[in-house]
Write a protein that holds these residues in place. Sequence first.
Motif, mmCIF file in Angstrom:
data_model
loop_
_atom_site.group_PDB
_atom_site.id
_atom_site.type_symbol
_atom_site.label_atom_id
_atom_site.label_comp_id
_atom_site.label_asym_id
_atom_site.label_seq_id
_atom_site.Cartn_x
_atom_site.Cartn_y
_atom_site.Cartn_z
ATOM 1 N N TYR A 1 -9.709 0.387 2.874
ATOM 2 C CA TYR A 1 -8.310 0.002 2.637
ATOM 3 C C TYR A 1 -7.468 1.255 2.430
ATOM 4 O O TYR A 1 -6.394 1.400 3.027
ATOM 5 C CB TYR A 1 -8.201 -0.933 1.426
ATOM 6 C CG TYR A 1 -6.786 -1.473 1.218
ATOM 7 C CD1 TYR A 1 -6.325 -2.548 1.974
ATOM 8 C CD2 TYR A 1 -5.924 -0.904 0.293
ATOM 9 C CE1 TYR A 1 -5.037 -3.045 1.810
ATOM 10 C CE2 TYR A 1 -4.627 -1.397 0.119
ATOM 11 C CZ TYR A 1 -4.196 -2.466 0.878
ATOM 12 O OH TYR A 1 -2.913 -2.941 0.706
ATOM 13 N N ASP A 2 -7.959 2.145 1.579
ATOM 14 C CA ASP A 2 -7.203 3.374 1.300
ATOM 15 C C ASP A 2 -6.987 4.182 2.573
ATOM 16 O O ASP A 2 -5.906 4.698 2.826
ATOM 17 C CB ASP A 2 -7.930 4.227 0.256
ATOM 18 C CG ASP A 2 -7.856 3.613 -1.137
ATOM 19 O OD1 ASP A 2 -7.029 2.688 -1.316
ATOM 20 O OD2 ASP A 2 -8.614 4.028 -2.029
ATOM 21 N N LEU B 1 -10.045 -4.546 -6.973
ATOM 22 C CA LEU B 1 -8.951 -3.982 -6.176
ATOM 23 C C LEU B 1 -7.811 -3.500 -7.063
ATOM 24 O O LEU B 1 -7.127 -2.535 -6.737
ATOM 25 C CB LEU B 1 -8.432 -5.017 -5.173
ATOM 26 C CG LEU B 1 -9.377 -5.339 -4.020
ATOM 27 C CD1 LEU B 1 -8.770 -6.419 -3.135
ATOM 28 C CD2 LEU B 1 -9.702 -4.105 -3.192
ATOM 29 N N PRO C 1 0.809 -1.230 0.000
ATOM 30 C CA PRO C 1 0.000 0.000 0.000
ATOM 31 C C PRO C 1 0.837 1.273 0.000
ATOM 32 O O PRO C 1 0.337 2.335 -0.363
ATOM 33 C CB PRO C 1 -0.838 -0.122 1.279
ATOM 34 C CG PRO C 1 -0.181 -1.159 2.099
ATOM 35 C CD PRO C 1 0.547 -2.074 1.165
ATOM 36 N N THR D 1 -1.864 -3.054 -3.873
ATOM 37 C CA THR D 1 -2.911 -3.516 -2.954
ATOM 38 C C THR D 1 -2.612 -4.933 -2.497
ATOM 39 O O THR D 1 -2.306 -5.808 -3.310
ATOM 40 C CB THR D 1 -4.292 -3.479 -3.649
ATOM 41 O OG1 THR D 1 -4.529 -2.143 -4.086
ATOM 42 C CG2 THR D 1 -5.396 -3.902 -2.697
#
Lengths: 375, 277
Positions: free
Chosen positions: B268-269, B88, A39, A44
């Motif tokens: 997630y970000d 994703l 990240p 990802t």
Amino acid sequence: MTGDEACAEGALAAGCTFFGGYPITPATEIAERMAARLPRVGGTFIQMEDEIAAMAAVVGASCAGARSMSATSGPGFSLMMENLGLAVVMETPCVLVNVQRAGPSTGLPTMGAQGDMMQARWGSHGHYEIIALAPSSAQEVFYQTILAFNLAEKYRTPVLVMTDEVVGHLSERVVIPDAREIQTVYRPRAKGRKDRYKPFEPGERGVPPMAIAGEGFAVHMTGLTHDERGYPVMSVECQEQMVTHLVGKIRNNLDDILMTESYRLEDAEVVLVSYGVSARTALATVDEARERGIKAGMLKLVTVWPFPEDEIRRLAQRVKGFVTVELNLGQIHLEVQRAAGGRVPAVLAGHCGGTLISPDQVLDAIEQHFSLSRA
Amino acid sequence: MKTSQAQSHPLDPLLRTDRIPHIWCPGCGIGTAFATCLNAMKDSGIDLVQTAMVSGIGCSGRGAGYVKLDSYHTTHGRAIPFATGLKLANPKLNVVVFSGDGDLLAIGGNHFIHAARRNMDITVVCVNNFNYGMTGGQVAATTPHLAKTTTTPVGNPENPFNAPLLAYASGATYVARWTILHARDLTESITEALLHPGFSFVEVLSPCPVNYGRRNRIKPMDMLKIFREKTIIRNDARPTELDLDFDKGIVLGKFVHDTDRPSCVELYDKTCRPQER
């Protein structure tokens, strides 16, 4: 760093942007490092609900353009076979690392082996070709992970990195070169008129240029037998055309794909054939045998699959025999025997896994099977 | 009138017309569910170039093969994790899973609950025809109790999933159920689902006259009558009251529409990526 950590670093150096994983000893450290690192570089990481899902996500991510990978060990490798086959048939570039542990089944989770080599070759159903690499050290894991990504992208195929618990957990010095010194390859891309593009029409080297999701090519990909448009066609002719293409993509590019290393092979009478961690045993054995006056040499397989059978065949014409050194009871050994073609003896120095093979065991095998001229 | 005009259909631009005729049997409801899904895609105004359809295996799993979008016909049960990877790797994509009950709720059941738990930003349209049609009509995780199939020749001893409850309990933030007879409501729900960030799930009850209907002595038209007479529309009904039981009556409607929970990509970000300070 350890081999597992070097694997993660190699993946990042190769431009990996997606990792779909599931924890398993002794491969977990790869996922852990990717979870922390990806990240931060715009990639990802996701830990999926099982290895089936992890591999499915890897293939999906690749279809969306990611340089995509997973890492696992035996039991997870078994579960990933289903979607590995999908990646082969959809011609989706991806890298799958198997940090091998002793099996069958749950086996010895914390102890190394090389028992998945034939599963690497034939583990998913149907007839296909695969590329599998086998690093022997943390440094080699770093470089071969990059190589695996480059081959996967170049040939639009899954590539396996078959390491093992010992290499994965061994802590060694790893030199990470400047990013500018690392060459990375990306898949051939779809170009031209969108209505004329065929997603499986072979291009250079037989590899079809790939359109990724969202580019407007409206591609269809299926696990069914399909034609160059990607449309399912249930016929003998289409089956032959598709499988011949998939197999040919690898078999017709062996000059580019095959990689071996040799050690003191020039005047060798007995050739130790090995790969991965066992190549370290073989390397030590060559020197010890030479000290005893036995002309030994080593052929180390960097690409285990496709198997460098022509090289073995050529060697069989001038040497007195082969000893395959591997942590199983005879897998690559069978290939060496086949390629040697009965011309000279080909024997095995191996065991069931859980620890390394000692040079003494290999020396015993040499002395038991070959009467050699002593210098 | 020119023949080509007479044969054109408003959904043609979204179809791989060179792949028609499709494989679905006469009387099958998947075509209606599929057309409804395509209409919803058009109605929603989403960028179709940035839209991908993913299917698994089975009759409904053939959906991806007929849509003229980026489309992926994957392995049995794995449409959702494949779609997860697709989304994703490129969060700008609209990812729609169109598949059947066996694919999504039995072999793919684990993936289904985990995608819902993550509130993964995908839309799942599940065509439920109460059996495994492609393989000739075997019992499914959605076959009503006592219904006959080739592998429950004297009746199904087990009970079916309440799929909307499963989705809700797992964390889905949009949940609806309709039959193919309720095409307008269904279009509206799929449209909302497509525009919903997070995991959206639409179950579509659909007839399978050739396998399910025939073995249970339900004529094709009678199945549609059952869909009309044995269903009741109750929006916002409690998910525990949505059992798949034609004797008690089956509840249809829009049950969950939670826009407060952030989606998987958003979380997630926010959680994992370095934030600008």
